[in-house]
Design a protein around this motif. Sequence first.
Motif, PDB file in Angstrom:
ATOM      1  N   ARG A  92      -0.161  -1.387  -7.458  1.00 11.43           N
ATOM      2  CA  ARG A  92      -0.921  -2.294  -6.626  1.00 11.43           C
ATOM      3  C   ARG A  92       0.048  -2.464  -5.261  1.00 11.43           C
ATOM      4  O   ARG A  92       1.158  -2.441  -5.386  1.00 11.43           O
ATOM      5  CB  ARG A  92      -0.591  -3.599  -7.508  1.00 11.43           C
ATOM      6  N   ILE A  93      -0.554  -2.621  -4.188  1.00 10.74           N
ATOM      7  CA  ILE A  93       0.190  -2.522  -2.834  1.00 10.74           C
ATOM      8  C   ILE A  93       0.721  -3.893  -2.829  1.00 10.74           C
ATOM      9  O   ILE A  93       0.471  -4.868  -3.100  1.00 10.74           O
ATOM     10  CB  ILE A  93      -0.937  -2.329  -1.793  1.00 10.74           C
ATOM     11  N   LYS A  94       2.178  -3.916  -2.162  1.00  4.07           N
ATOM     12  CA  LYS A  94       2.916  -4.840  -2.044  1.00  4.07           C
ATOM     13  C   LYS A  94       3.592  -4.502  -0.539  1.00  4.07           C
ATOM     14  O   LYS A  94       4.057  -3.532  -0.295  1.00  4.07           O
ATOM     15  CB  LYS A  94       3.501  -5.257  -3.076  1.00  4.07           C
ATOM     16  N   SER A  95       4.394  -5.452  -0.106  1.00 10.98           N
ATOM     17  CA  SER A  95       5.454  -5.349   0.856  1.00 10.98           C
ATOM     18  C   SER A  95       6.423  -4.577   0.494  1.00 10.98           C
ATOM     19  O   SER A  95       6.960  -4.575  -0.502  1.00 10.98           O
ATOM     20  CB  SER A  95       5.859  -6.676   1.622  1.00 10.98           C
ATOM     21  N   VAL A  96       6.933  -3.647   1.355  1.00 13.91           N
ATOM     22  CA  VAL A  96       7.873  -2.727   1.004  1.00 13.91           C
ATOM     23  C   VAL A  96       9.435  -3.410   1.318  1.00 13.91           C
ATOM     24  O   VAL A  96      10.083  -3.105   0.347  1.00 13.91           O
ATOM     25  CB  VAL A  96       8.212  -1.550   2.272  1.00 13.91           C
ATOM     26  N   THR A  97       9.425  -4.567   1.983  1.00 11.97           N
ATOM     27  CA  THR A  97      10.685  -5.292   1.898  1.00 11.97           C
ATOM     28  C   THR A  97      10.500  -6.484   0.945  1.00 11.97           C
ATOM     29  O   THR A  97      11.306  -7.457   1.042  1.00 11.97           O
ATOM     30  CB  THR A  97      10.818  -5.919   3.286  1.00 11.97           C
ATOM     31  N   VAL A 101       5.449 -13.385   2.824  1.00 12.27           N
ATOM     32  CA  VAL A 101       4.503 -13.646   3.793  1.00 12.27           C
ATOM     33  C   VAL A 101       3.516 -12.486   3.752  1.00 12.27           C
ATOM     34  O   VAL A 101       2.214 -12.811   3.770  1.00 12.27           O
ATOM     35  CB  VAL A 101       5.086 -14.002   5.231  1.00 12.27           C
ATOM     36  N   VAL A 102       4.209 -11.133   3.921  1.00 10.70           N
ATOM     37  CA  VAL A 102       3.186 -10.028   3.809  1.00 10.70           C
ATOM     38  C   VAL A 102       2.611  -9.780   2.381  1.00 10.70           C
ATOM     39  O   VAL A 102       1.194  -9.643   2.386  1.00 10.70           O
ATOM     40  CB  VAL A 102       3.953  -8.816   4.175  1.00 10.70           C
ATOM     41  N   ASN A 103       2.896 -10.321   1.384  1.00 13.85           N
ATOM     42  CA  ASN A 103       2.416 -10.395   0.198  1.00 13.85           C
ATOM     43  C   ASN A 103       1.262 -11.377   0.156  1.00 13.85           C
ATOM     44  O   ASN A 103       0.249 -10.972  -0.321  1.00 13.85           O
ATOM     45  CB  ASN A 103       3.474 -10.370  -0.957  1.00 13.85           C
ATOM     46  N   MET A 104       1.364 -12.356   0.800  1.00 11.61           N
ATOM     47  CA  MET A 104       0.553 -13.547   0.758  1.00 11.61           C
ATOM     48  C   MET A 104      -0.625 -12.828   1.622  1.00 11.61           C
ATOM     49  O   MET A 104      -1.704 -13.315   1.268  1.00 11.61           O
ATOM     50  CB  MET A 104       0.909 -14.866   1.149  1.00 11.61           C
TER      51      MET A 104
END
Length: 178
Positions: A92-97, A101-104
């Motif tokens: 599943r794609i998610k924020s690298v860091t 906020v990016v995940n939301m």
Amino acid sequence: MDLISQVQERFLSLKSQTKFPFPNRIFLEGVVMVARKINEEKLEARIFEIQRNLAIVVAILIFMGQLSIIGVFVTPRGFRVTLAGPLTGSSRIKSVTNNPVVNMIIDIINIAIAKMLIIDQFRITGTVLTHNGFTINCGGPLLGTARTQPKIPRIISEYDNLHDVLCRFFNIDPKSFK
């Protein structure tokens, strides 16, 4: 017995009972054309139903976290969204860091895609095999691509071709395998 055979039988029974003012061959060809059109409309309705059910299943999988947006295809006619996840052999794609906020934002995009699939603004346009699984592509008028429509004569001829190949390959009587 299919619809065309039923119409032909009914025609022959009526022919023996009455006299037709039309030449028999022309009348029968017209009746057969109408029956084929009815069969095509029924087939189109069934294909549309399958497409809708597939879109709803994909939307449910998005809500369950099994599918997520992983990319966008850019084509001359518009964009297509690419979905993948644990179910398709990808992560599943998610924020690298691990930025929340990016995940939301990714979750909001996923919810929007699922909603568009449910309200029939997006349709499943195909799948792509990759080295680690497969992806599901979807698109629609919102992204500049036309809605997918079934091509009935092509589907029927491809089914007939597949049927012939399977019967020859596995040495099966074509009449017993439908």
